[in-house]
Motif scaffolding. Structure first.
Motif, PDB file in Angstrom:
ATOM      1  N   SER A  25      -8.020  47.624 -23.695  1.00 26.29           N
ATOM      2  CA  SER A  25      -8.998  46.694 -24.263  1.00 26.29           C
ATOM      3  C   SER A  25     -10.406  47.275 -24.304  1.00 26.29           C
ATOM      4  O   SER A  25     -11.214  46.876 -25.137  1.00 26.29           O
ATOM      5  CB  SER A  25      -8.986  45.370 -23.497  1.00 26.29           C
ATOM      6  OG  SER A  25      -9.455  45.561 -22.191  1.00 26.29           O
ATOM      7  N   VAL A  26     -10.727  48.225 -23.420  1.00 22.93           N
ATOM      8  CA  VAL A  26     -12.073  48.805 -23.422  1.00 22.93           C
ATOM      9  C   VAL A  26     -12.120  50.195 -24.053  1.00 22.93           C
ATOM     10  O   VAL A  26     -13.203  50.756 -24.209  1.00 22.93           O
ATOM     11  CB  VAL A  26     -12.660  48.865 -21.995  1.00 22.93           C
ATOM     12  CG1 VAL A  26     -12.799  47.480 -21.424  1.00 22.93           C
ATOM     13  CG2 VAL A  26     -11.863  49.763 -21.106  1.00 22.93           C
ATOM     14  N   LYS A  27     -10.982  50.726 -24.431  1.00 22.46           N
ATOM     15  CA  LYS A  27     -10.934  52.066 -25.017  1.00 22.46           C
ATOM     16  C   LYS A  27     -11.784  52.153 -26.288  1.00 22.46           C
ATOM     17  O   LYS A  27     -12.515  53.121 -26.479  1.00 22.46           O
ATOM     18  CB  LYS A  27      -9.488  52.447 -25.308  1.00 22.46           C
ATOM     19  CG  LYS A  27      -9.333  53.849 -25.841  1.00 22.46           C
ATOM     20  CD  LYS A  27      -7.887  54.260 -25.929  1.00 22.46           C
ATOM     21  CE  LYS A  27      -7.129  53.341 -26.852  1.00 22.46           C
ATOM     22  NZ  LYS A  27      -5.771  53.804 -27.131  1.00 22.46           N
ATOM     23  N   ASP A  28     -11.724  51.131 -27.123  1.00 19.73           N
ATOM     24  CA  ASP A  28     -12.517  51.144 -28.346  1.00 19.73           C
ATOM     25  C   ASP A  28     -14.011  51.142 -28.051  1.00 19.73           C
ATOM     26  O   ASP A  28     -14.790  51.765 -28.767  1.00 19.73           O
ATOM     27  CB  ASP A  28     -12.167  49.945 -29.223  1.00 19.73           C
ATOM     28  CG  ASP A  28     -10.800  50.087 -29.871  1.00 19.73           C
ATOM     29  OD1 ASP A  28     -10.319  51.230 -29.965  1.00 19.73           O
ATOM     30  OD2 ASP A  28     -10.228  49.057 -30.268  1.00 19.73           O
ATOM     31  N   ARG A  29     -14.417  50.433 -26.996  1.00 15.84           N
ATOM     32  CA  ARG A  29     -15.841  50.430 -26.632  1.00 15.84           C
ATOM     33  C   ARG A  29     -16.314  51.820 -26.257  1.00 15.84           C
ATOM     34  O   ARG A  29     -17.433  52.207 -26.561  1.00 15.84           O
ATOM     35  CB  ARG A  29     -16.093  49.507 -25.451  1.00 15.84           C
ATOM     36  CG  ARG A  29     -16.016  48.070 -25.788  1.00 15.84           C
ATOM     37  CD  ARG A  29     -16.511  47.271 -24.616  1.00 15.84           C
ATOM     38  NE  ARG A  29     -15.647  46.130 -24.403  1.00 15.84           N
ATOM     39  CZ  ARG A  29     -15.720  45.337 -23.368  1.00 15.84           C
ATOM     40  NH1 ARG A  29     -16.608  45.551 -22.435  1.00 15.84           N
ATOM     41  NH2 ARG A  29     -14.901  44.322 -23.246  1.00 15.84           N
ATOM     42  N   LEU A  30     -15.461  52.571 -25.581  1.00 19.39           N
ATOM     43  CA  LEU A  30     -15.857  53.907 -25.152  1.00 19.39           C
ATOM     44  C   LEU A  30     -15.894  54.894 -26.317  1.00 19.39           C
ATOM     45  O   LEU A  30     -16.785  55.729 -26.395  1.00 19.39           O
ATOM     46  CB  LEU A  30     -14.905  54.424 -24.078  1.00 19.39           C
ATOM     47  CG  LEU A  30     -15.003  53.728 -22.732  1.00 19.39           C
ATOM     48  CD1 LEU A  30     -13.898  54.219 -21.817  1.00 19.39           C
ATOM     49  CD2 LEU A  30     -16.353  53.983 -22.102  1.00 19.39           C
ATOM     50  N   TYR A  31     -14.926  54.804 -27.212  1.00 14.03           N
ATOM     51  CA  TYR A  31     -14.823  55.788 -28.284  1.00 14.03           C
ATOM     52  C   TYR A  31     -15.621  55.428 -29.533  1.00 14.03           C
ATOM     53  O   TYR A  31     -16.055  56.324 -30.251  1.00 14.03           O
ATOM     54  CB  TYR A  31     -13.360  55.997 -28.677  1.00 14.03           C
ATOM     55  CG  TYR A  31     -12.550  56.669 -27.604  1.00 14.03           C
ATOM     56  CD1 TYR A  31     -12.909  57.918 -27.113  1.00 14.03           C
ATOM     57  CD2 TYR A  31     -11.428  56.068 -27.074  1.00 14.03           C
ATOM     58  CE1 TYR A  31     -12.173  58.540 -26.114  1.00 14.03           C
ATOM     59  CE2 TYR A  31     -10.683  56.684 -26.078  1.00 14.03           C
ATOM     60  CZ  TYR A  31     -11.058  57.915 -25.613  1.00 14.03           C
ATOM     61  OH  TYR A  31     -10.330  58.526 -24.635  1.00 14.03           O
ATOM     62  N   CYS A  32     -15.836  54.142 -29.783  1.00 15.47           N
ATOM     63  CA  CYS A  32     -16.444  53.743 -31.045  1.00 15.47           C
ATOM     64  C   CYS A  32     -17.895  53.283 -30.926  1.00 15.47           C
ATOM     65  O   CYS A  32     -18.625  53.328 -31.905  1.00 15.47           O
ATOM     66  CB  CYS A  32     -15.621  52.629 -31.697  1.00 15.47           C
ATOM     67  SG  CYS A  32     -13.939  53.129 -32.070  1.00 15.47           S
ATOM     68  N   SER A  33     -18.298  52.844 -29.755  1.00 15.29           N
ATOM     69  CA  SER A  33     -19.665  52.356 -29.591  1.00 15.29           C
ATOM     70  C   SER A  33     -20.641  53.519 -29.521  1.00 15.29           C
ATOM     71  O   SER A  33     -20.277  54.634 -29.156  1.00 15.29           O
ATOM     72  CB  SER A  33     -19.799  51.527 -28.320  1.00 15.29           C
ATOM     73  OG  SER A  33     -18.988  50.392 -28.380  1.00 15.29           O
ATOM     74  N   ALA A  34     -21.890  53.221 -29.851  1.00 23.02           N
ATOM     75  CA  ALA A  34     -22.943  54.235 -29.753  1.00 23.02           C
ATOM     76  C   ALA A  34     -23.115  54.648 -28.301  1.00 23.02           C
ATOM     77  O   ALA A  34     -22.835  53.881 -27.381  1.00 23.02           O
ATOM     78  CB  ALA A  34     -24.250  53.674 -30.303  1.00 23.02           C
TER      79      ALA A  34
END
Length: 65
Positions: free
Chosen positions: A8-17
């Motif tokens: 659930s947090v993988k996208d925050r790490l890879y896609c967020s600034a």
């Protein structure tokens, strides 16, 4: 940490600034967890966690750019 939390947090790490609040909050949780694990499990597995300490970010201000 559960197996449901990481996906659930993988996208925050890879896609967020790099400086976004979402990314920094996840990184803070991971650092807190790593710190906790190294404090409480290191007496049992000292050689393993000696290697983990090598990856800790330096708190020495002379290394900052």
């Amino acid at each position: 940490m559960s197996a449901l939390y990481f996906p659930s947090v993988k996208d925050r790490l890879y896609c967020s600034a790099g400086n976004s609040l979402e990314r920094k909050s996840v990184q803070s949780i991971f650092m807190y967890t790593l710190h906790w694990l190294t404090q409480f499990v290191a007496p049992v597995l000292p050689l393993t966690f000696e290697k983990a300490y090598d990856y800790y970010p330096s708190s020495d201000s002379s290394n900052e750019k």
